[in-house]
Design a protein around this motif. Sequence first.
Motif, PDB file in Angstrom:
ATOM      1  N   ILE A 149       0.844  -1.198   0.000  1.00  0.00           N
ATOM      2  CA  ILE A 149       0.000   0.000   0.000  1.00  0.00           C
ATOM      3  C   ILE A 149       0.875   1.242   0.000  1.00  0.00           C
ATOM      4  O   ILE A 149       1.850   1.325   0.757  1.00  0.00           O
ATOM      5  CB  ILE A 149      -0.946   0.015   1.218  1.00  0.00           C
ATOM      6  CG1 ILE A 149      -1.879  -1.206   1.185  1.00  0.00           C
ATOM      7  CG2 ILE A 149      -1.775   1.296   1.249  1.00  0.00           C
ATOM      8  CD1 ILE A 149      -2.759  -1.340   2.414  1.00  0.00           C
ATOM      9  N   GLY A 150       0.518   2.207  -0.847  1.00  0.00           N
ATOM     10  CA  GLY A 150       1.244   3.469  -0.880  1.00  0.00           C
ATOM     11  C   GLY A 150       2.473   3.411  -1.759  1.00  0.00           C
ATOM     12  O   GLY A 150       2.784   2.401  -2.398  1.00  0.00           O
ATOM     13  N   VAL A 151       3.178   4.510  -1.810  1.00  0.00           N
ATOM     14  CA  VAL A 151       4.374   4.627  -2.633  1.00  0.00           C
ATOM     15  C   VAL A 151       5.517   3.817  -2.022  1.00  0.00           C
ATOM     16  O   VAL A 151       5.705   3.815  -0.805  1.00  0.00           O
ATOM     17  CB  VAL A 151       4.776   6.106  -2.771  1.00  0.00           C
ATOM     18  CG1 VAL A 151       6.107   6.240  -3.503  1.00  0.00           C
ATOM     19  CG2 VAL A 151       3.693   6.902  -3.490  1.00  0.00           C
ATOM     20  N   ASN A 152       6.265   3.114  -2.858  1.00  0.00           N
ATOM     21  CA  ASN A 152       7.415   2.357  -2.379  1.00  0.00           C
ATOM     22  C   ASN A 152       8.631   3.286  -2.372  1.00  0.00           C
ATOM     23  O   ASN A 152       9.145   3.654  -3.430  1.00  0.00           O
ATOM     24  CB  ASN A 152       7.674   1.158  -3.294  1.00  0.00           C
ATOM     25  CG  ASN A 152       8.731   0.219  -2.743  1.00  0.00           C
ATOM     26  OD1 ASN A 152       9.746   0.659  -2.213  1.00  0.00           O
ATOM     27  ND2 ASN A 152       8.509  -1.075  -2.894  1.00  0.00           N
ATOM     28  N   PRO A 234      -6.364   8.434  -8.781  1.00  0.00           N
ATOM     29  CA  PRO A 234      -5.279   8.759  -7.841  1.00  0.00           C
ATOM     30  C   PRO A 234      -4.137   7.753  -7.953  1.00  0.00           C
ATOM     31  O   PRO A 234      -4.378   6.543  -8.073  1.00  0.00           O
ATOM     32  CB  PRO A 234      -5.956   8.684  -6.462  1.00  0.00           C
ATOM     33  CG  PRO A 234      -7.410   8.888  -6.746  1.00  0.00           C
ATOM     34  CD  PRO A 234      -7.659   8.276  -8.088  1.00  0.00           C
ATOM     35  N   HIS A 235      -2.926   8.248  -7.906  1.00  0.00           N
ATOM     36  CA  HIS A 235      -1.758   7.380  -8.083  1.00  0.00           C
ATOM     37  C   HIS A 235      -0.921   7.331  -6.805  1.00  0.00           C
ATOM     38  O   HIS A 235      -0.679   8.386  -6.211  1.00  0.00           O
ATOM     39  CB  HIS A 235      -0.894   7.904  -9.233  1.00  0.00           C
ATOM     40  CG  HIS A 235       0.207   6.981  -9.625  1.00  0.00           C
ATOM     41  ND1 HIS A 235      -0.014   5.825 -10.353  1.00  0.00           N
ATOM     42  CD2 HIS A 235       1.540   7.025  -9.385  1.00  0.00           C
ATOM     43  CE1 HIS A 235       1.141   5.218 -10.555  1.00  0.00           C
ATOM     44  NE2 HIS A 235       2.097   5.919  -9.975  1.00  0.00           N
ATOM     45  N   VAL A 265       4.059  -2.150 -15.387  1.00  0.00           N
ATOM     46  CA  VAL A 265       3.200  -0.959 -15.352  1.00  0.00           C
ATOM     47  C   VAL A 265       3.728   0.036 -16.372  1.00  0.00           C
ATOM     48  O   VAL A 265       4.907   0.408 -16.339  1.00  0.00           O
ATOM     49  CB  VAL A 265       3.179  -0.317 -13.954  1.00  0.00           C
ATOM     50  CG1 VAL A 265       2.401   1.004 -13.984  1.00  0.00           C
ATOM     51  CG2 VAL A 265       2.562  -1.270 -12.935  1.00  0.00           C
ATOM     52  N   ALA A 266       2.851   0.434 -17.285  1.00  0.00           N
ATOM     53  CA  ALA A 266       3.167   1.494 -18.248  1.00  0.00           C
ATOM     54  C   ALA A 266       2.327   2.715 -17.882  1.00  0.00           C
ATOM     55  O   ALA A 266       1.103   2.635 -17.830  1.00  0.00           O
ATOM     56  CB  ALA A 266       2.843   1.039 -19.669  1.00  0.00           C
ATOM     57  N   VAL A 267       2.979   3.813 -17.584  1.00  0.00           N
ATOM     58  CA  VAL A 267       2.273   5.055 -17.252  1.00  0.00           C
ATOM     59  C   VAL A 267       2.002   5.806 -18.559  1.00  0.00           C
ATOM     60  O   VAL A 267       2.936   6.260 -19.226  1.00  0.00           O
ATOM     61  CB  VAL A 267       3.097   5.922 -16.277  1.00  0.00           C
ATOM     62  CG1 VAL A 267       2.349   7.207 -15.958  1.00  0.00           C
ATOM     63  CG2 VAL A 267       3.395   5.140 -14.993  1.00  0.00           C
ATOM     64  N   LEU A 268       0.732   5.931 -18.914  1.00  0.00           N
ATOM     65  CA  LEU A 268       0.356   6.554 -20.185  1.00  0.00           C
ATOM     66  C   LEU A 268       0.246   8.062 -20.067  1.00  0.00           C
ATOM     67  O   LEU A 268       0.681   8.803 -20.953  1.00  0.00           O
ATOM     68  CB  LEU A 268      -0.969   5.963 -20.686  1.00  0.00           C
ATOM     69  CG  LEU A 268      -1.023   4.431 -20.779  1.00  0.00           C
ATOM     70  CD1 LEU A 268      -2.383   3.992 -21.296  1.00  0.00           C
ATOM     71  CD2 LEU A 268       0.089   3.899 -21.667  1.00  0.00           C
ATOM     72  N   GLU A 269      -0.367   8.523 -18.994  1.00  0.00           N
ATOM     73  CA  GLU A 269      -0.521   9.959 -18.731  1.00  0.00           C
ATOM     74  C   GLU A 269      -0.424  10.166 -17.229  1.00  0.00           C
ATOM     75  O   GLU A 269      -0.785   9.282 -16.453  1.00  0.00           O
ATOM     76  CB  GLU A 269      -1.878  10.478 -19.228  1.00  0.00           C
ATOM     77  CG  GLU A 269      -2.120  10.329 -20.715  1.00  0.00           C
ATOM     78  CD  GLU A 269      -3.532  10.774 -21.098  1.00  0.00           C
ATOM     79  OE1 GLU A 269      -4.331  11.075 -20.187  1.00  0.00           O
ATOM     80  OE2 GLU A 269      -3.834  10.815 -22.304  1.00  0.00           O
ATOM     81  N   HIS A 270       0.025  11.354 -16.831  1.00  0.00           N
ATOM     82  CA  HIS A 270       0.072  11.622 -15.390  1.00  0.00           C
ATOM     83  C   HIS A 270       0.081  13.127 -15.138  1.00  0.00           C
ATOM     84  O   HIS A 270       0.533  13.917 -15.991  1.00  0.00           O
ATOM     85  CB  HIS A 270       1.310  10.973 -14.757  1.00  0.00           C
ATOM     86  CG  HIS A 270       2.624  11.485 -15.279  1.00  0.00           C
ATOM     87  ND1 HIS A 270       3.223  12.629 -14.791  1.00  0.00           N
ATOM     88  CD2 HIS A 270       3.442  11.014 -16.245  1.00  0.00           C
ATOM     89  CE1 HIS A 270       4.359  12.834 -15.418  1.00  0.00           C
ATOM     90  NE2 HIS A 270       4.522  11.872 -16.323  1.00  0.00           N
ATOM     91  N   GLU A 272       1.392  16.542 -13.293  1.00  0.00           N
ATOM     92  CA  GLU A 272       2.773  16.990 -13.127  1.00  0.00           C
ATOM     93  C   GLU A 272       3.369  16.488 -11.826  1.00  0.00           C
ATOM     94  O   GLU A 272       4.555  16.128 -11.767  1.00  0.00           O
ATOM     95  CB  GLU A 272       2.841  18.517 -13.192  1.00  0.00           C
ATOM     96  CG  GLU A 272       4.254  19.063 -13.200  1.00  0.00           C
ATOM     97  CD  GLU A 272       4.301  20.563 -13.440  1.00  0.00           C
ATOM     98  OE1 GLU A 272       5.358  21.162 -13.191  1.00  0.00           O
ATOM     99  OE2 GLU A 272       3.274  21.133 -13.868  1.00  0.00           O
ATOM    100  N   ASP A 273       2.547  16.446 -10.758  1.00  0.00           N
ATOM    101  CA  ASP A 273       3.046  15.972  -9.462  1.00  0.00           C
ATOM    102  C   ASP A 273       2.772  14.480  -9.234  1.00  0.00           C
ATOM    103  O   ASP A 273       2.977  13.961  -8.144  1.00  0.00           O
ATOM    104  CB  ASP A 273       2.420  16.787  -8.326  1.00  0.00           C
ATOM    105  CG  ASP A 273       0.899  16.635  -8.262  1.00  0.00           C
ATOM    106  OD1 ASP A 273       0.319  15.968  -9.162  1.00  0.00           O
ATOM    107  OD2 ASP A 273       0.305  17.181  -7.325  1.00  0.00           O
ATOM    108  N   PHE A 274       2.298  13.795 -10.257  1.00  0.00           N
ATOM    109  CA  PHE A 274       2.009  12.359 -10.213  1.00  0.00           C
ATOM    110  C   PHE A 274       0.908  12.017  -9.211  1.00  0.00           C
ATOM    111  O   PHE A 274       0.785  10.864  -8.782  1.00  0.00           O
ATOM    112  CB  PHE A 274       3.268  11.540  -9.905  1.00  0.00           C
ATOM    113  CG  PHE A 274       3.766  10.747 -11.088  1.00  0.00           C
ATOM    114  CD1 PHE A 274       3.157   9.557 -11.451  1.00  0.00           C
ATOM    115  CD2 PHE A 274       4.839  11.199 -11.837  1.00  0.00           C
ATOM    116  CE1 PHE A 274       3.613   8.831 -12.532  1.00  0.00           C
ATOM    117  CE2 PHE A 274       5.303  10.475 -12.928  1.00  0.00           C
ATOM    118  CZ  PHE A 274       4.693   9.282 -13.278  1.00  0.00           C
TER     119      PHE A 274
END
Length: 288
Positions: A149-152, A234-235, A265-270, A272-274
């Motif tokens: 859970i959450g950012v690694n 939400p990312h 995981v391919a990030v297609l769009e995000h 600016e602050d992710f």
Amino acid sequence: MIQILNRLIDEIERRVGEDIDIDALAASMGTTGYHARRMFSSLAGMPVSEYVRRRRMTVAAADVVGGEDLLTIAVRYGYGSVEALGRAFRSVHGVSHGDVRRDGGPLRTQPTLRFRLTVEGSVPMDARIIERPAFRLIGHAARVPLVHIGVNPHIQQHIASLPAAEHQRLKDLGNSDPSGILQVSADVDPDYREGSDLTYLHGVAVEGDIEMPGDLDVIDLEAGEWVVFRTSGPHPAALQEAYAASASEWFPSNPWRLRPGPSIVAVLEHAEDFSTATCELWFPIERG
């Protein structure tokens, strides 16, 4: 898959004191140990090995309280010594078998699990099945702990250590789907235990005869089928929800199972602050 997991639970109960071969059990039920372990961990919130240990010590507690010889109890539940039984007992109950024998507790009981398919799926999952020829993933790899859970933070640190120009070099090298800079998790513990080590690769997909730079790590992938989930929101929360939903909703409802290999995981769009992102989540699969 739900039926298979419940049959697995029944076999664990029947053979709780034995050395249980999960891979062989899964194969006898028409699936693979790899897929069964991943689905069990995702749905139960613990590895199957941890569940077996908790159930074994739950049942053993009744024998300990009953006053039977401790070595006899240890051998019954697959331990070669009273000390080994004691370590396992304390890890589950938080106290020694001597304390429980004297005071009767406290004991932490692991109930027998039962998996049920509930009516979910009110929001369709955006998934597609594709067949891919063999391709490679190239980039910069690091060993990091698994975080559910959450950012690694370990992955963040690894990415931040790469020079800005290196990201562009990787993009220029990529020539295959999934496109763009990829977040690859490989060599993941089949039990999916939080804190276990995995290989994280920050890189791109390539195919064909291209010269591989000597300073990059390489993961070779065989030809096969993949399921691709698209997520948006939400990312990384939306992405992690897709991981969970794939196990609880998609795989039980479709004739596919996971095969060994990395998730991508391919990030297609995000943003600016992710804070938000649209992503594709790739899993290697085979027909169940």
